[in-house]
Scaffold this active site. Structure first.
Site, short mmCIF file in Angstrom:
data_model
loop_
_atom_site.label_atom_id
_atom_site.label_comp_id
_atom_site.label_asym_id
_atom_site.label_seq_id
_atom_site.Cartn_x
_atom_site.Cartn_y
_atom_site.Cartn_z
N HIS A 119 0.84 -1.21 0.00
CA HIS A 119 0.00 0.00 0.00
C HIS A 119 0.87 1.25 0.00
O HIS A 119 0.63 2.19 -0.77
CB HIS A 119 -0.90 -0.03 1.24
N GLU A 120 1.90 1.26 0.84
CA GLU A 120 2.79 2.42 0.91
C GLU A 120 3.64 2.56 -0.35
O GLU A 120 3.87 3.67 -0.84
CB GLU A 120 3.69 2.32 2.15
N HIS A 140 1.57 4.25 -2.92
CA HIS A 140 1.53 5.70 -2.74
C HIS A 140 2.72 6.36 -3.44
O HIS A 140 2.58 7.38 -4.11
CB HIS A 140 1.57 6.04 -1.25
N GLU A 188 -6.33 6.93 -1.04
CA GLU A 188 -6.26 5.72 -0.22
C GLU A 188 -6.89 4.54 -0.95
O GLU A 188 -6.37 3.42 -0.91
CB GLU A 188 -6.95 5.94 1.13
#
Length: 293
Positions: A139-140, A143, A222
């Site tokens: 997930h990071e 980003h 997100e």
């Protein structure tokens, strides 16, 4: 009270710097053009300075420690996982850090895709399975690959510029009117104290309203980072990670860091002011595949 005092002091300092810069350049701050230049310089300037200092500020705020050389099996696994996923995402290897916090959380930051940082909490390493932790890291990484930090900075810069410009434009009109400067050809800020008071109040009000825009964009990104994680490690791992976050402590990270963490604070009087969508909505979005297309 301390935050309000700091805001007032900062606002006064910014206005003094505005005056100095504009007097040196010969631009009249009371003109619409001068005000727009002033608002743009400081609106985007502040946002980009924060971006350039983001890694240092983030590590300092959480007391994070960059892993220069893995000291144990957990750190080796963490570094190798970040390395593998960054290669899959087509970005340079980020710095990897760990910070002490009981909540399950992680964040990514950095001024560029190829000069970034991924940090995870000790609570995450202690309470998540390796599959769940892989999903959070992915997930990071997503980003970073999506360039979210830079895009968020641009959005914040536009919002800052709007807030500064409109607040001071209205403050000029109000202070000029109360001071009796009503001539069409006259350009004046009127009473400086009235101007400062009105501008400060309006910046507070417009800043709160404008945060709805930045928080909406934060929630939007997100969903896309969750989808990016699902593409890297699989949808079920990401869903499991989000379900695990439901059991976590309320995040302890500072408010300024929340937009960069995977787990945002859930206590808010309105979803409009939340940096993260509710976990159930994120899980439903993954199951429906809305952002995986």
């Amino acid at each position: 009270m301390m935050r309000i005092a700091l805001f007032l002091i900062t606002n006064l300092a910014v206005m003094l710097v505005f005056g100095l810069v504009l007097s040196l350049t010969g631009i009249q701050s009371s003109s619409v053009q001068g005000l727009m230049i002033m608002a743009g310089l400081f609106g985007f300037g502040g946002a980009f300075v924060s971006l350039l200092m983001s890694k240092w500020m983030a590590l300092r705020s959480v007391g994070g420690e960059v892993i220069e050389q893995p000291r144990n099996e957990t750190e080796r696994w963490l570094v190798e996982t970040v390395r593998t996923q960054s290669q899959q995402a087509g970005i340079a290897m980020p710095q990897v850090a760990i910070y002490h916090a009981p909540d399950i959380n992680a964040f990514a930051t950095g001024a560029r895709r190829d000069a970034s940082l991924v940090a995870v909490s000790t609570g995450l390493l202690q309470n998540m399975s390796r599959d769940e932790a892989e999903a959070v890291i992915a997930h990071e990484i997503s980003h970073i690959a999506n360039g979210d930090m830079v895009t968020m900075t641009l959005v914040q810069g536009i919002v800052n510029t709007f807030v500064i410009f409109v607040s001071r434009l209205i403050a000029q009109v109000v202070s000029g009117f109360l001071s009796g400067n009503r001539d069409e050809g006259e350009s004046s800020n009127g009473n400086p104290l009235v101007y400062f008071a009105v501008a400060t109040v309006l910046e507070l009000v417009f800043g709160i309203l404008a945060s709805i825009i930045t928080m909406w964009f934060s929630r939007y990104r997100e969903f896309h980072a969750d989808a990016g994680s699902a593409k890297l490690v699989g949808r079920e791992k990401m869903i499991a990670a989000l379900q695990r976050l439901k059991t976590s402590y309320e995040p302890q990270e500072e408010s300024s860091m929340m937009a960069f963490c995977i787990n945002g604070k859930s206590k808010s009087f309105s979803e409009l002011f939340m940096s993260h969508p509710p976990l159930d909505k994120r899980i439903e979005a993954l199951r429906s595949g809305d952002y995986l297309k």
